[in-house]
Design an enzyme around this catalytic site. Structure first.
Site, PDB file in Angstrom:
ATOM      1  N   TYR A  58      -2.671 -15.113   6.043  1.00 17.98           N
ATOM      2  CA  TYR A  58      -3.464 -15.089   7.269  1.00 17.98           C
ATOM      3  C   TYR A  58      -3.166 -16.318   8.117  1.00 17.98           C
ATOM      4  O   TYR A  58      -3.513 -17.435   7.780  1.00 17.98           O
ATOM      5  CB  TYR A  58      -4.957 -15.023   6.946  1.00 17.98           C
ATOM      6  CG  TYR A  58      -5.356 -13.869   6.061  1.00 17.98           C
ATOM      7  CD1 TYR A  58      -4.590 -12.703   5.990  1.00 17.98           C
ATOM      8  CD2 TYR A  58      -6.511 -13.936   5.285  1.00 17.98           C
ATOM      9  CE1 TYR A  58      -4.963 -11.648   5.170  1.00 17.98           C
ATOM     10  CE2 TYR A  58      -6.891 -12.876   4.465  1.00 17.98           C
ATOM     11  CZ  TYR A  58      -6.114 -11.746   4.409  1.00 17.98           C
ATOM     12  OH  TYR A  58      -6.491 -10.715   3.588  1.00 17.98           O
ATOM     13  N   HIS A 124      -1.871  -9.931  -3.778  1.00 18.95           N
ATOM     14  CA  HIS A 124      -2.052  -9.251  -2.499  1.00 18.95           C
ATOM     15  C   HIS A 124      -1.329  -7.907  -2.476  1.00 18.95           C
ATOM     16  O   HIS A 124      -1.886  -6.895  -2.044  1.00 18.95           O
ATOM     17  CB  HIS A 124      -1.538 -10.162  -1.379  1.00 18.95           C
ATOM     18  CG  HIS A 124      -2.294 -10.043  -0.103  1.00 18.95           C
ATOM     19  ND1 HIS A 124      -2.273 -11.019   0.869  1.00 18.95           N
ATOM     20  CD2 HIS A 124      -3.090  -9.067   0.396  1.00 18.95           C
ATOM     21  CE1 HIS A 124      -3.028 -10.647   1.895  1.00 18.95           C
ATOM     22  NE2 HIS A 124      -3.522  -9.464   1.631  1.00 18.95           N
ATOM     23  N   LEU A 223     -16.956  -2.527   7.163  1.00 18.99           N
ATOM     24  CA  LEU A 223     -17.449  -2.127   8.485  1.00 18.99           C
ATOM     25  C   LEU A 223     -16.386  -1.355   9.272  1.00 18.99           C
ATOM     26  O   LEU A 223     -16.480  -1.229  10.490  1.00 18.99           O
ATOM     27  CB  LEU A 223     -17.908  -3.360   9.272  1.00 18.99           C
ATOM     28  CG  LEU A 223     -19.111  -4.091   8.671  1.00 18.99           C
ATOM     29  CD1 LEU A 223     -19.428  -5.354   9.466  1.00 18.99           C
ATOM     30  CD2 LEU A 223     -20.330  -3.175   8.618  1.00 18.99           C
ATOM     31  N   GLY A 224     -15.362  -0.859   8.549  1.00 26.39           N
ATOM     32  CA  GLY A 224     -14.356  -0.046   9.230  1.00 26.39           C
ATOM     33  C   GLY A 224     -13.650  -0.783  10.342  1.00 26.39           C
ATOM     34  O   GLY A 224     -13.465  -0.247  11.435  1.00 26.39           O
ATOM     35  N   PHE A 227     -15.547  -0.756  13.586  1.00 30.81           N
ATOM     36  CA  PHE A 227     -15.998   0.494  14.204  1.00 30.81           C
ATOM     37  C   PHE A 227     -17.433   0.834  13.824  1.00 30.81           C
ATOM     38  O   PHE A 227     -18.222   1.296  14.661  1.00 30.81           O
ATOM     39  CB  PHE A 227     -15.074   1.644  13.826  1.00 30.81           C
ATOM     40  CG  PHE A 227     -15.442   2.934  14.492  1.00 30.81           C
ATOM     41  CD1 PHE A 227     -15.036   3.193  15.790  1.00 30.81           C
ATOM     42  CD2 PHE A 227     -16.223   3.884  13.845  1.00 30.81           C
ATOM     43  CE1 PHE A 227     -15.394   4.375  16.427  1.00 30.81           C
ATOM     44  CE2 PHE A 227     -16.588   5.061  14.473  1.00 30.81           C
ATOM     45  CZ  PHE A 227     -16.169   5.305  15.773  1.00 30.81           C
TER      46      PHE A 227
END
Length: 335
Positions: A58, A124, A223-224, A227
């Site tokens: 990241y 990962h 939380l998609g 979305f």
């Protein structure tokens, strides 16, 4: 906030974690703010969301640096989850599971995180050119060296087709085979996989394996990708560097079709009163999947981290869970 066990050992975390990825990777670059990211992590810890999930990919690297600035002051309050096995190339992300790379990457992560030990070190992605047992064995050596406390595995499911039903096969069979292989080398403490109201497949295919073996589950993207919060509108568009700009569930048509899921979450939240949000109901659904499941929602802002952490106070009834289960399957297959 209640505590939840990560695996069968003594490791515990708050009921809700904090996914740090959006602060420096994958989503809208224009919204990234260093000082706000620090406030977000501090807020999560203040409210008992002790699990901080990051990765060297990241940024790359910048996410760990942000988390490290907080850990310098509050290491004892945090459960640090980091990852290895992916690195950013010039044009794309590549898997690297070579034992030598794993050892070097861990040392570099420890320096950036400003800590002597990583609580949970996750693979990962599996490198197709390296036997997974070799990669996992190198990670196990890090536990023996005192650099890592426990090992985790990031599960990758194959996408369900556009016509797949509510229980469509998302293809975790390959992951389950890999988990059985690495389990013979060193115990798996936790598995991280996408799990949400609009992507529930891991609950049917992966959670039973984990529950039977005392393995914790970190629910990614609960939380998609934003979305299910109800804050995104069909056709709004995304920045070019935002992964949602190329995702089939975030086309205008798919977002419009999937509004029925948000409406269902809002109905449940509305009956709870104005203080409960659709996002909190979505997280409460994940929490209801088992006492070994910890949702790890991403957050770029402190107020979102606070809203997410308070979802631990929402307990869905059997009737509410049935109502959510009756919602239609999401439109649009994952890549």
């Amino acid at each position: 906030m209640e505590r939840r066990a990560i695996g069968a050992g003594p490791l515990t975390v708050g009921a809700i974690g904090l996914g740090c990825m959006p602060m420096s990777w994958a989503y809208a670059p224009s919204r990234r703010r260093g000082e706000e990211s620090l406030r977000t992590v501090h807020t999560a810890l203040d409210l008992g969301a002790s699990l901080l999930d990051t990765a060297d990919l990241y940024g790359p690297f910048t996410n760990e640096l942000v988390v490290g600035r907080v850990l310098r002051e509050r290491r004892a309050e945090a459960f640090v989850s980091a990852k290895v096995g992916l690195r950013a190339g010039e044009q794309h992300v590549v898997a690297d599971g070579r034992p030598g790379y794993v050892r070097r990457a861990c040392d570099a992560s420890l320096r950036r995180l400003r800590t002597d030990v990583i609580d949970l070190y996750q693979l990962h992605r599996v490198d197709p050119d390296v036997p997974v047992e070799e990669t996992w064995g190198a990670m196990a050596e890090l536990v023996g060296a005192g650099k890592v406390r426990a090992l985790g595995f990031c599960a990758l499911g194959a996408a369900a087709g556009p016509g797949a039903g509510r229980r469509g096969d998302r293809g975790y069979r390959s992951t389950l085979r890999q988990l059985e292989r690495v389990q013979q080398v060193f115990p798996v403490t936790a598995v991280q996989a996408e799990l949400s109201v609009w992507s529930p497949e891991a609950a049917w295919q992966l959670l039973p394996w984990c529950a039977a073996r005392g393995v914790g589950v970190l629910a990614a993207m609960p939380l998609g990708s934003g979305f299910l919060t109800g804050t995104l509108t069909p056709g709004q568009g995304f920045e070019d560097a935002d992964v949602r700009a190329r995702h089939p569930r975030f086309t205008a048509h798919a977002m419009a079709s999937n509004q029925v899921l948000v409406a269902g979450l809002r109905r449940v939240a509305g009956r709870r009163g104005p203080e409960v949000t659709a996002a909190q109901v979505a997280l409460a659904w994940v929490l209801a999947q088992g006492p070994h499941v910890v949702p790890v929602p991403g957050a770029e802002r402190a107020h979102w981290a606070a809203e997410n952490a308070r979802a631990a106070e929402v307990r869905l009834t059997a009737a509410e869970l049935a109502e959510i289960a009756a919602l239609p399957a999401a439109v649009g297959a994952w890549d």
